[in-house]
Design a protein around this motif. Structure first.
Motif, mmCIF file in Angstrom:
data_model
loop_
_atom_site.group_PDB
_atom_site.id
_atom_site.type_symbol
_atom_site.label_atom_id
_atom_site.label_comp_id
_atom_site.label_asym_id
_atom_site.label_seq_id
_atom_site.Cartn_x
_atom_site.Cartn_y
_atom_site.Cartn_z
ATOM 1 N N MET A 1 0.823 -1.192 0.000
ATOM 2 C CA MET A 1 0.000 0.000 0.000
ATOM 3 C C MET A 1 0.867 1.255 0.000
ATOM 4 O O MET A 1 0.574 2.210 -0.703
ATOM 5 C CB MET A 1 -0.922 -0.056 1.225
ATOM 6 C CG MET A 1 -1.874 1.083 1.299
ATOM 7 S SD MET A 1 -3.075 0.910 -0.014
ATOM 8 C CE MET A 1 -4.197 2.138 0.444
ATOM 9 N N LYS A 2 1.935 1.235 0.828
ATOM 10 C CA LYS A 2 2.830 2.390 0.886
ATOM 11 C C LYS A 2 3.530 2.603 -0.453
ATOM 12 O O LYS A 2 3.763 3.733 -0.860
ATOM 13 C CB LYS A 2 3.859 2.203 1.999
ATOM 14 C CG LYS A 2 3.294 2.372 3.383
ATOM 15 C CD LYS A 2 4.385 2.256 4.407
ATOM 16 C CE LYS A 2 3.818 2.402 5.811
ATOM 17 N NZ LYS A 2 4.870 2.330 6.821
ATOM 18 N N LYS A 3 3.848 1.497 -1.146
ATOM 19 C CA LYS A 3 4.505 1.615 -2.447
ATOM 20 C C LYS A 3 3.588 2.298 -3.458
ATOM 21 O O LYS A 3 4.017 3.148 -4.233
ATOM 22 C CB LYS A 3 4.898 0.229 -2.983
ATOM 23 C CG LYS A 3 6.213 -0.268 -2.518
ATOM 24 C CD LYS A 3 6.557 -1.535 -3.255
ATOM 25 C CE LYS A 3 7.954 -1.976 -2.899
ATOM 26 N NZ LYS A 3 8.355 -3.172 -3.646
ATOM 27 N N ILE A 4 2.333 1.941 -3.443
ATOM 28 C CA ILE A 4 1.370 2.522 -4.383
ATOM 29 C C ILE A 4 1.227 4.015 -4.114
ATOM 30 O O ILE A 4 1.204 4.823 -5.050
ATOM 31 C CB ILE A 4 0.007 1.798 -4.279
ATOM 32 C CG1 ILE A 4 0.147 0.363 -4.775
ATOM 33 C CG2 ILE A 4 -1.061 2.532 -5.079
ATOM 34 C CD1 ILE A 4 -1.080 -0.495 -4.586
ATOM 35 N N ARG A 6 3.461 6.004 -2.688
ATOM 36 C CA ARG A 6 4.716 6.658 -3.087
ATOM 37 C C ARG A 6 4.800 6.816 -4.607
ATOM 38 O O ARG A 6 5.182 7.869 -5.107
ATOM 39 C CB ARG A 6 5.924 5.860 -2.577
ATOM 40 C CG ARG A 6 6.181 6.025 -1.125
ATOM 41 C CD ARG A 6 7.422 5.298 -0.722
ATOM 42 N NE ARG A 6 7.568 5.356 0.726
ATOM 43 C CZ ARG A 6 8.440 4.672 1.411
ATOM 44 N NH1 ARG A 6 9.271 3.831 0.789
ATOM 45 N NH2 ARG A 6 8.514 4.775 2.708
ATOM 46 N N ILE A 7 4.454 5.761 -5.330
ATOM 47 C CA ILE A 7 4.506 5.823 -6.791
ATOM 48 C C ILE A 7 3.528 6.872 -7.309
ATOM 49 O O ILE A 7 3.849 7.658 -8.201
ATOM 50 C CB ILE A 7 4.206 4.430 -7.397
ATOM 51 C CG1 ILE A 7 5.371 3.482 -7.106
ATOM 52 C CG2 ILE A 7 3.950 4.525 -8.899
ATOM 53 C CD1 ILE A 7 5.121 2.039 -7.498
ATOM 54 N N THR A 8 2.333 6.911 -6.719
ATOM 55 C CA THR A 8 1.339 7.900 -7.120
ATOM 56 C C THR A 8 1.830 9.311 -6.846
ATOM 57 O O THR A 8 1.716 10.201 -7.703
ATOM 58 C CB THR A 8 0.004 7.648 -6.390
ATOM 59 O OG1 THR A 8 -0.431 6.322 -6.659
ATOM 60 C CG2 THR A 8 -1.064 8.633 -6.850
ATOM 61 N N LEU A 9 2.407 9.554 -5.677
ATOM 62 C CA LEU A 9 2.919 10.884 -5.337
ATOM 63 C C LEU A 9 4.067 11.291 -6.249
ATOM 64 O O LEU A 9 4.121 12.433 -6.708
ATOM 65 C CB LEU A 9 3.363 10.926 -3.873
ATOM 66 C CG LEU A 9 2.232 10.954 -2.834
ATOM 67 C CD1 LEU A 9 2.810 10.863 -1.428
ATOM 68 C CD2 LEU A 9 1.410 12.202 -2.982
ATOM 69 N N ILE A 10 4.973 10.367 -6.505
ATOM 70 C CA ILE A 10 6.109 10.668 -7.390
ATOM 71 C C ILE A 10 5.604 10.980 -8.802
ATOM 72 O O ILE A 10 6.053 11.929 -9.442
ATOM 73 C CB ILE A 10 7.126 9.502 -7.400
ATOM 74 C CG1 ILE A 10 7.829 9.432 -6.046
ATOM 75 C CG2 ILE A 10 8.122 9.651 -8.540
ATOM 76 C CD1 ILE A 10 8.705 8.215 -5.860
ATOM 77 N N THR A 11 4.633 10.194 -9.275
ATOM 78 C CA THR A 11 4.061 10.440 -10.599
ATOM 79 C C THR A 11 3.397 11.814 -10.669
ATOM 80 O O THR A 11 3.596 12.560 -11.630
ATOM 81 C CB THR A 11 3.034 9.337 -10.946
ATOM 82 O OG1 THR A 11 3.680 8.067 -10.880
ATOM 83 C CG2 THR A 11 2.450 9.551 -12.337
#
Length: 124
Positions: A1-4, A6-11
């Protein structure tokens, strides 16, 4: 969940940076109005309207932006030499007959371009 997350925020950050990095086009060159004392003294173009070459490949007057610059040359009936008309234009092609009529030599208002479509800026 944390990875998703982080990826969303970075994107989202990358997309916002990309969106902000697109700059307004800047002026590459300014074409000033020809001094009235020099008008038609030699065989050079006479600029009648100040215009600008832009960094994105477009052309501008103080009022409109145009996609093309067209230099149209030809000879009018009974003329001794060729005439050249320079138009900033959103029309891809202007014929010589359209150019000389729209340059102010026609008495028919239908022969003139709407300013947002084409603008005569120089001639010789």
């Amino acid at each position: 969940m944390k990875k998703i997350i982080r990826i969303t925020l970075i994107t989202l950050m990358l997309l916002s940076l990309f969106g902000c990095s697109q700059k307004e086009p800047s002026v590459v060159k300014t074409y000033e109005v020809t001094d009235s004392e020099l008008t038609f003294e030699n065989d050079e173009l006479v600029t009648m309207v100040k215009y600008y070459e832009m960094s994105d490949g477009t052309w501008k007057t103080d009022d409109y932006t145009y996609q093309y610059i067209l230099e149209v040359t030809g000879r009018m009936n009974n003329a001794d030499k060729d005439s050249t008309f320079v138009f900033l234009s959103n029309i891809k092609d202007i014929t010589f007959e359209q150019a000389w009529k729209a340059s102010g030599l026609s008495s028919n208002m239908d022969d003139y371009f709407k300013e947002e479509d084409a603008k005569l800026v120089a001639m010789k």
